[in-house]
Design a protein around this motif. Structure first.
Motif, PDB file in Angstrom:
ATOM      1  N   ILE A 134       2.328   0.293   7.701  1.00  0.00           N
ATOM      2  CA  ILE A 134       2.471  -0.092   6.304  1.00  0.00           C
ATOM      3  C   ILE A 134       1.126   0.195   5.642  1.00  0.00           C
ATOM      4  O   ILE A 134       0.073  -0.116   6.214  1.00  0.00           O
ATOM      5  N   GLN A 182       2.522   7.953  -1.185  1.00  0.00           N
ATOM      6  CA  GLN A 182       3.889   8.355  -1.507  1.00  0.00           C
ATOM      7  C   GLN A 182       4.320   9.566  -0.680  1.00  0.00           C
ATOM      8  O   GLN A 182       5.461   9.628  -0.194  1.00  0.00           O
ATOM      9  N   LEU A 185       4.842   8.452   2.935  1.00  0.00           N
ATOM     10  CA  LEU A 185       6.130   7.774   3.092  1.00  0.00           C
ATOM     11  C   LEU A 185       7.269   8.792   3.150  1.00  0.00           C
ATOM     12  O   LEU A 185       8.177   8.691   3.982  1.00  0.00           O
ATOM     13  N   ASP A 191       5.771   3.825   7.058  1.00  0.00           N
ATOM     14  CA  ASP A 191       7.107   3.253   6.922  1.00  0.00           C
ATOM     15  C   ASP A 191       7.289   2.433   5.647  1.00  0.00           C
ATOM     16  O   ASP A 191       8.414   2.303   5.157  1.00  0.00           O
ATOM     17  N   ARG A 192       6.207   1.875   5.121  1.00  0.00           N
ATOM     18  CA  ARG A 192       6.283   1.059   3.915  1.00  0.00           C
ATOM     19  C   ARG A 192       4.986   1.188   3.120  1.00  0.00           C
ATOM     20  O   ARG A 192       3.935   1.518   3.683  1.00  0.00           O
ATOM     21  N   ALA A 194       2.609  -1.138   0.278  1.00  0.00           N
ATOM     22  CA  ALA A 194       2.408  -2.467  -0.306  1.00  0.00           C
ATOM     23  C   ALA A 194       1.221  -2.417  -1.260  1.00  0.00           C
ATOM     24  O   ALA A 194       0.368  -1.534  -1.163  1.00  0.00           O
ATOM     25  N   GLU A 202       2.157  -8.895   3.980  1.00  0.00           N
ATOM     26  CA  GLU A 202       3.445  -8.269   4.217  1.00  0.00           C
ATOM     27  C   GLU A 202       3.547  -7.746   5.640  1.00  0.00           C
ATOM     28  O   GLU A 202       4.620  -7.810   6.265  1.00  0.00           O
ATOM     29  N   TRP A 206       6.272  -9.070   8.297  1.00  0.00           N
ATOM     30  CA  TRP A 206       7.108  -8.098   9.004  1.00  0.00           C
ATOM     31  C   TRP A 206       6.984  -8.310  10.518  1.00  0.00           C
ATOM     32  O   TRP A 206       7.987  -8.318  11.241  1.00  0.00           O
TER      33      TRP A 206
END
Length: 270
Positions: A134, A182, A185, A191-192, A194, A202, A206
């Motif tokens: 993340i 971006q 991803l 994967d994410r 934030a 976060e 997770w």
């Protein structure tokens, strides 16, 4: 604890409920990994593996960077040794680096890299060695080895193609270019995404979700999944059968079956 005292100042470590958070703490050099940090990381990952109260691990960095890779001072020292010793000294250093990356990759618990800033070279490899990544909106990732006349030596040539495909991995490694969140991803490098202020929280939330799974089942599934790209379907089925046989004998499985049967019996009486 005595184990806490053994940690170098370049690493911070805390456990909240069942989730451990490891923070690389050399912000003045964007958390570059030197010999002391590498040894501390290996010891700490081993400790996490042995501690049954820890169910998941989050790795992040203090300051503006996640990890800028290997320490430049170490590179300078490597070049200053007699020519006849460079190769063997480099081989020994590689063995220690591979020990670190393998320990992280093989940790029998879910791992999440919370990439808070630049993850370059070995830092990028370190993130990709985790099960999940993340990243904050301020992060970047780059396989910068080629810009130093080197190849990825921290597992990147293994992990990156498995995330983005072979052709894209070659392009990222051959150019050493910087990838923003971006694009990362979209490519599957992360994967994410934030916000910076929520990144670690976060990641911890997770990790806490995955910490709910039965530890033996998670560990055994991860051990098979980590090898699945190199195995035939028959081999995966065989390893899965052996792992499942172990799961049948665990307390978690027994208790879950008993709870299900008791719940079913209660419904039948109504």
């Amino acid at each position: 604890m005595d184990e806490d005292k053994a940690l170098p100042s370049s690493i911070e470590f805390e456990v909240e409920q069942a989730v451990a958070t490891l923070r690389l703490n050399r912000p003045d050099v964007r958390n570059a990994i030197d010999d002391d940090m590498r040894a501390g990381l290996i010891g700490l990952i081993d400790r996490v593996a042995r501690d049954e109260s820890i169910r998941a691990l989050v790795i992040t960095g203090n300051g503006k960077g996640f990890c800028s890779g290997g320490d430049i001072k170490s590179m300078k020292q490597r070049l200053q040794v007699p020519p006849g010793d460079i190769a063997f000294n480099g081989w020994r250093r590689q063995q220690r680096t591979h020990h670190l990356v393998s320990a992280l990759h093989d940790l029998p618990k879910p791992t999440i890299a919370a990439v808070n800033g630049a993850a370059t070279g070995l830092g990028c490899d370190l993130a990709l060695a985790c099960d999940f990544v993340i990243a904050s909106e301020a992060s970047t990732m780059a396989m910068t080895y080629v810009l130093r006349g080197l190849i990825p030596d921290g597992g990147g040539m293994y992990f990156l193609p498995r995330r983005v495909g072979l052709a894209r991995a070659k392009e990222l490694i051959f150019t050493g270019r910087t990838v923003k969140p971006q694009e990362a991803l979209a490519l599957g490098m992360i994967d994410r995404i934030a916000t910076a202020d929520r990144l670690v929280r976060e990641a911890q939330d997770w990790a806490a979700e995955m910490a709910q799974g039965a530890p033996a089942a998670v560990a055994l599934a991860k051990s098979v999944l980590n090898q699945s790209f190199e195995l035939t379907a028959e081999q995966v089925f065989g390893m899965g059968s052996q792992a499942q046989a172990i799961c049948y004998s665990t307390r978690d499985h027994l208790e879950s079956v008993q709870a299900f049967l008791a719940k079913s019996a209660g419904k039948e009486k109504r």
